[in-house]
Each structure stands twice: as structure tokens, then as C-alpha cells.
Design an enzyme around this catalytic site. Sequence first.
Site, PDB file in Angstrom:
ATOM      1  N   GLY A   1      30.384   5.017 -27.015  1.00  0.00           N
ATOM      2  CA  GLY A   1      30.918   6.362 -26.910  1.00  0.00           C
ATOM      3  C   GLY A   1      31.602   6.413 -25.400  1.00  0.00           C
TER       4      GLY A   1
ATOM      5  NE  ARG B   1      37.568   6.828 -28.662  1.00  0.00           N
ATOM      6  CZ  ARG B   1      36.158   6.017 -29.314  1.00  0.00           C
ATOM      7  NH1 ARG B   1      36.133   5.904 -30.296  1.00  0.00           N
ATOM      8  NH2 ARG B   1      35.459   5.862 -28.774  1.00  0.00           N
TER       9      ARG B   1
ATOM     10  CG  HIS C   1      38.424   9.435 -43.255  1.00  0.00           C
ATOM     11  ND1 HIS C   1      38.860   9.953 -41.243  1.00  0.00           N
ATOM     12  CD2 HIS C   1      37.127   8.061 -42.609  1.00  0.00           C
ATOM     13  CE1 HIS C   1      37.134   9.700 -40.567  1.00  0.00           C
ATOM     14  NE2 HIS C   1      36.264   8.436 -41.744  1.00  0.00           N
TER      15      HIS C   1
ATOM     16  CB  SER D   1      36.017   2.693 -32.232  1.00  0.00           C
ATOM     17  OG  SER D   1      35.316   3.180 -32.438  1.00  0.00           O
TER      18      SER D   1
HETATM   19  P1  PAP Z   1      33.649   7.197 -38.759  1.00  0.00           P
HETATM   20  O1  PAP Z   1      35.137   7.913 -38.740  1.00  0.00           O
HETATM   21  O2  PAP Z   1      33.364   6.360 -38.742  1.00  0.00           O
HETATM   22  O3  PAP Z   1      32.715   8.258 -38.470  1.00  0.00           O
HETATM   23  P2  PAP Z   1      33.502   8.074 -35.706  1.00  0.00           P
HETATM   24  O4  PAP Z   1      32.580   8.813 -35.873  1.00  0.00           O
HETATM   25  O5  PAP Z   1      35.098   9.129 -35.912  1.00  0.00           O
HETATM   26  O6  PAP Z   1      33.464   6.800 -37.251  1.00  0.00           O
HETATM   27  O7  PAP Z   1      33.720   7.399 -34.746  1.00  0.00           O
HETATM   28  C1  PAP Z   1      33.029   6.648 -33.869  1.00  0.00           C
HETATM   29  C2  PAP Z   1      32.809   6.321 -32.655  1.00  0.00           C
HETATM   30  O8  PAP Z   1      32.247   7.593 -32.079  1.00  0.00           O
HETATM   31  C3  PAP Z   1      32.173   5.116 -31.800  1.00  0.00           C
HETATM   32  O9  PAP Z   1      32.486   4.749 -30.922  1.00  0.00           O
HETATM   33  P3  PAP Z   1      33.328   3.503 -30.158  1.00  0.00           P
HETATM   34  O10 PAP Z   1      32.844   2.344 -31.201  1.00  0.00           O
HETATM   35  O11 PAP Z   1      33.970   3.463 -29.101  1.00  0.00           O
HETATM   36  O12 PAP Z   1      31.940   3.379 -29.298  1.00  0.00           O
HETATM   37  C4  PAP Z   1      30.514   5.966 -31.737  1.00  0.00           C
HETATM   38  O13 PAP Z   1      30.353   5.381 -30.648  1.00  0.00           O
HETATM   39  C5  PAP Z   1      31.482   7.338 -31.141  1.00  0.00           C
HETATM   40  N1  PAP Z   1      30.631   8.043 -31.189  1.00  0.00           N
HETATM   41  C6  PAP Z   1      29.722   8.578 -32.265  1.00  0.00           C
HETATM   42  N2  PAP Z   1      28.554   9.613 -31.729  1.00  0.00           N
HETATM   43  C7  PAP Z   1      29.220   9.963 -30.705  1.00  0.00           C
HETATM   44  C8  PAP Z   1      28.982  11.635 -29.353  1.00  0.00           C
HETATM   45  N3  PAP Z   1      28.234  12.064 -30.149  1.00  0.00           N
HETATM   46  N4  PAP Z   1      30.018  10.947 -28.443  1.00  0.00           N
HETATM   47  C9  PAP Z   1      30.607  10.606 -28.475  1.00  0.00           C
HETATM   48  N5  PAP Z   1      31.350   9.740 -28.935  1.00  0.00           N
HETATM   49  C10 PAP Z   1      30.214   8.816 -30.123  1.00  0.00           C
END
Ligand code: PAP
Length: 285
Positions: free
Chosen positions: A256, A120, A98, A128
Site C-alpha cells: 500500500g 495509479r 475492470h 503490484s
Molecule cells: P484489485 O484490482 O485486484 O482489486 P487493487 O485493490 O486495485 O486490486 O490493488 C491492490 C493494491 O492496493 C495493493 O498495492 P500494493 O501491491 O502496491 O501494496 C494493495 O496493497 C493496495 N491497497 C489495498 N487496500 C488499500 C488501502 N485501504 N489503502 C491503500 N492501498 C490499498
Amino acid sequence: MPLPGLLVSCYSTPAAAISAQKHKPHDIILASLPKTGTTWLKALLFTIVNRDRFPIDQSPLLTTNPHELVLHLESYVDADLVNPGPGNLPQPEVFSTHLPLHVLPSSMIDSTSKIIYTSRNPLDQFISQREFSLKNRLHPDVEPVPIDQAFDMFCKGVHPFGPFWDHILGYWKASLENPDRVLFLQYEDMKRDAVSHVRKIAKFLGLPFSEEEEKKGLIGEISDLCSFEKLKNLEINKNGHVHHGYFANSSFFRKGEIGDWRNHLSPAMAERMKEVMDAKLSGSG
Ligand code: PAP
């Protein structure tokens, strides 16, 4: 000072950045601000890179959270490991970070590592991140910052790995200067057309799909395996924790969707963000 939405992460420390500086250059780096598509990209990169090792129906993703398959550089600060990785990772190795570009180890920037960056809409990212932090309260005795105050801080660039505009611009400019080394992606584009992004990522990594792979529909299979619906509903992602037990696997799969911010933020807040983005990103392309 509390961070927006109680965003205290186990790896967002200066020590983590210094620790990451000691790491060796890795072959593929997934860079992102939190909550911009990291988990999704981890699943995709792991599957694309290892497609000769694991048939789709035997993918480790079916039984392992993506964060355990693609490790996070800064997470190693606790163990103070200089060169992370289980050691038996297939080549090329994939790691995530990150950290903003200017904090990445210079060995990585100067090496031949490929960097994939995901961005994003900051409004969706903010929500999120906030929802994630409220689910995974590292300090349950500390009251969450009210959303107005958290948003104000976010707009001023006060959040982990921020300001978000510097983070985005650093990788954006690098992608323009070095398109062979840095691929800049947007979550929203990927949501609209995941399949063409799978193809694009593989090509960028120098691992393009063969005609035979195209014909047998492998790209669609990878895209389906890594889709939000598929991953969210796997037993492993409904239960269990990652990052030293701090974060529930399920909390990485919330909605998502594009535009969930509308359910949480006022039009005036959106207008303020537009002004911030106009001021900080205008002229960057
Ligand atoms: P991180 O940086 O802590 O790993 P990250 O995976 O970047 O988090 O972000 C999570 C977001 O990606 C969530 O969005 P939301 O809170 O708006 O729902 C999560 O739902 C979304 N996400 C995780 N996996 C997927 C996927 N396979 N396709 C699309 N969106 C996804």
C-alpha cells in the site's frame, strides 16, 4: 501466450466482457485497472453509501472482505447471471469493473449511473499486479514470465484490460466531458489526503456529509476504517479467499505504498515507461 507476471484472471476473458454487456445499468460503478486502488475504493464506497445503515463500529467491513461487499460485474460470467447482485443490496447499488470505458454496456454509459475511476502510477501498478499474480498462481505448473519480458509486454500494452493508456484516457476524457457523471481519482492523491477524498466522493455521489456528520468526525472515521493498516490487520483479511477461492484475501493488502517500483525496476525501465507515457498521454491534460 503467457501474460505479464502470469496474469491470468478468472474474469479477464472476452466472454466476461460480453456477459457484462448484458447487465442492467447500476447506480454507482467503480471502474479501474487491476491494482490501482480497487479494494480501497470498494471499502470507501460501501461505507459512504451505507453510512446510515451501519455505524462504523458495526461495519460489515470488519468481518467481510471489500470484494464481497462490492461485487465485480465481470465475475458473473461463470454463473451467467444477467443481473447480478444479492437482490437485497441497499440503493444505490455499487458495482465494480475492470473493463475499459468503450466496453462498458451502453446502457450504463447512457444512464445516470455515476462512475468513479481510480488510476495509479503504472510502474507501481505493474509491480503490484506482478506480486499479486506470483502469490496467487492459478497455474502453478507454468513458469512465471521473467520480469524484463513482462515489463516489455506491459509497455507494449499487453496485459489484462490493457493497454493501460487507452484505459486511463477513456475515463479521463469522459471525466472532462461529464464531470457530474465521471470522477477521476489518483491513488497517489488519495494516499496523501484520504479525508478530503472521502468528502469529495460523497459530494460527487450526491450524498454530501451533513454539518452534524462533519462535526462528529465521521469523515475521519470512514477514512480510518478503510485505511490500509486497518483493513490489512483484520482477521477476515488475514485469512480466507475471494473470487471463487482463487485469491487470498491477504494478497489484496501487500504494501500500500507509493513508489515500491523502485525496489523492483531499474532506472532504465522507469525511463522507458516515461517515454511510453509521454508518447501516449501527452496533450491529454
Ligand atoms: P484489485 O484490482 O485486484 O482489486 P487493487 O485493490 O486495485 O486490486 O490493488 C491492490 C493494491 O492496493 C495493493 O498495492 P500494493 O501491491 O502496491 O501494496 C494493495 O496493497 C493496495 N491497497 C489495498 N487496500 C488499500 C488501502 N485501504 N489503502 C491503500 N492501498 C490499498
